[in-house]
Design a protein around this motif. Structure first.
Motif, mmCIF file in Angstrom:
data_model
loop_
_atom_site.group_PDB
_atom_site.id
_atom_site.type_symbol
_atom_site.label_atom_id
_atom_site.label_comp_id
_atom_site.label_asym_id
_atom_site.label_seq_id
_atom_site.Cartn_x
_atom_site.Cartn_y
_atom_site.Cartn_z
ATOM 1 N N LEU A 1 -16.181 12.248 -6.661
ATOM 2 C CA LEU A 1 -15.971 12.143 -8.103
ATOM 3 C C LEU A 1 -14.661 11.414 -8.360
ATOM 4 O O LEU A 1 -13.592 11.890 -7.969
ATOM 5 N N PRO A 2 -14.699 10.226 -8.988
ATOM 6 C CA PRO A 2 -13.476 9.445 -9.171
ATOM 7 C C PRO A 2 -12.453 10.175 -10.024
ATOM 8 O O PRO A 2 -12.787 10.896 -10.958
ATOM 9 N N ALA A 3 -11.188 9.956 -9.678
ATOM 10 C CA ALA A 3 -10.085 10.567 -10.415
ATOM 11 C C ALA A 3 -9.401 9.530 -11.286
ATOM 12 O O ALA A 3 -9.305 8.359 -10.903
ATOM 13 N N PRO A 4 -8.902 9.929 -12.457
ATOM 14 C CA PRO A 4 -8.221 8.959 -13.330
ATOM 15 C C PRO A 4 -6.923 8.434 -12.733
ATOM 16 O O PRO A 4 -6.432 7.381 -13.142
ATOM 17 N N THR A 5 -6.366 9.148 -11.746
ATOM 18 C CA THR A 5 -5.090 8.726 -11.159
ATOM 19 C C THR A 5 -5.260 7.732 -10.007
ATOM 20 O O THR A 5 -4.279 7.140 -9.563
ATOM 21 N N THR A 6 -6.486 7.579 -9.502
ATOM 22 C CA THR A 6 -6.716 6.670 -8.377
ATOM 23 C C THR A 6 -6.828 5.238 -8.874
ATOM 24 O O THR A 6 -7.679 4.924 -9.710
ATOM 25 N N ARG A 7 -5.959 4.368 -8.368
ATOM 26 C CA ARG A 7 -5.991 2.945 -8.733
ATOM 27 C C ARG A 7 -6.559 2.161 -7.557
ATOM 28 O O ARG A 7 -5.949 2.087 -6.493
ATOM 29 N N LEU A 8 -7.733 1.595 -7.774
ATOM 30 C CA LEU A 8 -8.417 0.908 -6.682
ATOM 31 C C LEU A 8 -7.617 -0.282 -6.169
ATOM 32 O O LEU A 8 -7.641 -0.583 -4.971
ATOM 33 N N GLU A 9 -6.903 -0.951 -7.083
ATOM 34 C CA GLU A 9 -6.104 -2.097 -6.629
ATOM 35 C C GLU A 9 -4.987 -1.640 -5.693
ATOM 36 O O GLU A 9 -4.650 -2.329 -4.724
ATOM 37 N N ARG A 10 -4.414 -0.445 -5.952
ATOM 38 C CA ARG A 10 -3.385 0.081 -5.064
ATOM 39 C C ARG A 10 -4.001 0.484 -3.729
ATOM 40 O O ARG A 10 -3.424 0.210 -2.660
ATOM 41 N N ALA A 11 -5.167 1.117 -3.754
ATOM 42 C CA ALA A 11 -5.834 1.491 -2.514
ATOM 43 C C ALA A 11 -6.136 0.260 -1.662
ATOM 44 O O ALA A 11 -6.045 0.304 -0.431
ATOM 45 N N GLY A 12 -6.485 -0.853 -2.318
ATOM 46 C CA GLY A 12 -6.789 -2.082 -1.601
ATOM 47 C C GLY A 12 -5.587 -2.690 -0.908
ATOM 48 O O GLY A 12 -5.734 -3.486 0.031
ATOM 49 N N GLU A 13 -4.382 -2.322 -1.360
ATOM 50 C CA GLU A 13 -3.157 -2.842 -0.746
ATOM 51 C C GLU A 13 -2.776 -2.083 0.527
ATOM 52 O O GLU A 13 -1.915 -2.536 1.281
ATOM 53 N N LEU A 14 -3.398 -0.919 0.726
ATOM 54 C CA LEU A 14 -3.028 -0.047 1.840
ATOM 55 C C LEU A 14 -4.070 -0.083 2.944
ATOM 56 O O LEU A 14 -5.226 -0.440 2.719
ATOM 57 N N GLU A 15 -3.654 0.323 4.140
ATOM 58 C CA GLU A 15 -4.567 0.346 5.281
ATOM 59 C C GLU A 15 -4.373 1.634 6.074
ATOM 60 O O GLU A 15 -3.321 2.269 6.007
ATOM 61 N N GLY A 16 -5.396 1.980 6.845
ATOM 62 C CA GLY A 16 -5.300 3.085 7.781
ATOM 63 C C GLY A 16 -4.894 4.401 7.167
ATOM 64 O O GLY A 16 -5.395 4.813 6.119
ATOM 65 N N ARG A 17 -3.942 5.082 7.828
ATOM 66 C CA ARG A 17 -3.495 6.405 7.405
ATOM 67 C C ARG A 17 -2.894 6.364 6.006
ATOM 68 O O ARG A 17 -3.090 7.301 5.206
ATOM 69 N N GLN A 18 -2.172 5.289 5.670
ATOM 70 C CA GLN A 18 -1.575 5.183 4.343
ATOM 71 C C GLN A 18 -2.647 5.169 3.262
ATOM 72 O O GLN A 18 -2.498 5.816 2.221
#
Length: 438
Positions: free
Chosen positions: A270-287
């Motif tokens: 269930l998506p959360a309002p605080t999750t920014r997909l563009e920020r997730a795309g900048e990160l890799e692996g454990r981060q």
């Protein structure tokens, strides 16, 4: 709900609950020790106390579900995983140093006590902290006061039925109509949390400060707010109102549950309002994993809470939209106004899957969405048009419709006051001009 109404598949509810428990396990493993802080927003960290407390609460509510070993095996595993964090030196020191926050630091410990995993040494220190002079040294709003009462009752083992209704409950959003047109997310949050604490998630429920019908009417309008804003974290909390009050699921609530379930199926969580997909795309692996868990775990837990409460006896949502007598074509008339806004939301996709009869059944709920949208747009002519349509269709016996009518009445008075002041200003200006030219 009719005895012949087909209920939601309990195996599906258990599957969703197991998924939430699996996310909880990963969250504890990766984030419980130190919490989380994103380098892009270091001033907004997630403290480990929050993660630990919310996970332990989730386990307590999950334990109330009537289901099989897959769920309860996960709960036992998670209890042993989180107990060292719940009773850590960090938590003990918090209880010791900040007596006004003692119950907050001890919340996870209290939940584990209620699950049958006591720690007498922690209790001894907590008892000492609660006897401190500064025990009540923190100012709190009503729903937070109710939370403190609830934690105290859970720790002492006293039944909430044995205590009179508190002044905090009487002064909370549960007993006072919230602003359904211009209110904030925080207002709905206060409503949902007060309800959770008063009902004790159906473990030892206390009487509500006002009628269930009034509480659920408010919840239905709040659900319109949440689903139209695609705030699924808060929508899940609002939907808890139905299983926690023991009432049959309304057509709008059943529809809301379907929306959340289908969004979860499509996204994998269930998506959360605080999750920014563009920020997730900048990160890799454990981060990347840590970021997604930190920003989304709470919404996943909310869906788990909702499924656990729905797995209690007599609380399961219907698989279809319960029937309600509404004029044929009612939803089409409301949607003609809504569609003019051109907004596409997940609930719109789910609505398209309903039969015309099912759509008409939730026409009153669609009216709530339309009234709030027009109010936010400051389209008060549109509000008046909707109220006329709703009155003709018999859909205006709701809190949000009456609040809309009150708002229009105030605006009419405002127009009179403004016109009177402008007339007075013109008269004053004319008199000044005549005096200067005399």
């Amino acid at each position: 709900m009719s005895r012949h109404t087909q209920l939601w598949d309990r195996q599906d509810l258990e599957r969703r609950l197991c998924h939430a428990l699996d996310v909880a396990k990963r969250t504890v493993e990766l984030l419980a020790a130190e919490g989380y802080a994103d380098a892009s927003s270091p001033d907004d960290p997630i403290r480990p106390e929050k993660i630990i407390s919310e996970t332990a609460l989730f386990l307590l509510v999950a334990s109330t579900a009537h289901c099989g070993d897959e769920v309860h095996g996960r709960i036992r595993q998670l209890v042993h995983l989180i107990a060292p964090h719940a009773r850590s030196e960090r938590m003990l020191l918090g209880v010791c140093l900040e007596p006004a926050l003692a119950l907050d630091y001890a919340a996870a410990h209290i939940y584990l006590n209620r699950l049958g995993y006591p720690d007498p040494a922690f209790d001894t220190l907590l008892r000492r902290a609660l006897g401190a002079q500064a025990r009540d040294g923190r100012e709190r709003v009503p729903h937070r006061m109710i939370e403190q009462e609830w934690l105290q009752a859970g720790w002492s083992g006293s039944s909430v039925h044995s205590r009179p209704m508190s002044s905090a409950a009487r002064n909370s959003a549960l007993n006072r109509p919230i602003d359904l047109l211009n209110g904030t997310r925080d207002d709905i949050y206060a409503f949902t949390h007060a309800l959770m604490y008063v009902t004790d998630f159906n473990i030892n429920a206390s009487p509500l400060p006002r009628s269930r019908s009034a509480v659920l009417a408010c919840a239905e309008a709040a659900l319109a707010y949440c689903l139209d804003d695609q705030d699924y974290d808060l929508a899940g909390e609002v939907l808890l109102a139905w299983p926690l009050t023991g009432r049959s699921w309304s057509p709008a609530a059943a529809f809301g549950f379907r929306v959340l379930a289908n969004v979860e199926d499509e996204a994998g969580f269930l998506p959360a309002p605080t999750t920014r997909l563009e920020r997730a795309g900048e990160l890799e692996g454990r981060q990347r994993t840590n970021y997604l868990l930190a920003t989304a775990y709470h919404t996943v837990y909310v869906m788990g809470l909702l499924c656990a409460a729905s797995l209690q006896p007599g609380r399961t949502p219907p698989a279809s939209i319960p029937s309600r007598r509404v004029p044929r074509g009612a939803s089409e008339r409301i949607l003609a106004i809504l569609d003019a806004d051109g907004r596409e939301t997940h609930w719109c996709n789910e609505l398209a899957r309903l039969t015309p009869v099912e759509q008409d059944t939730i026409a009153g709920w669609l009216l709530s969405i339309a009234l709030r949208r027009k109010t936010r747009q400051r389209d008060f002519h549109g509000v008046a048009t909707l109220l006329r349509e709703g009155t003709l269709l018999g859909l205006t016996d709701t809190p949000i419709a009456s609040q809309s009518a009150e708002m229009l009445d105030r605006l009419a008075l405002f127009a009179e006051v403004r016109a009177s002041r402008r007339d007075g200003e013109r008269t004053t200006h004319q008199t000044d001009f005549e005096r200067r030219t005399a």
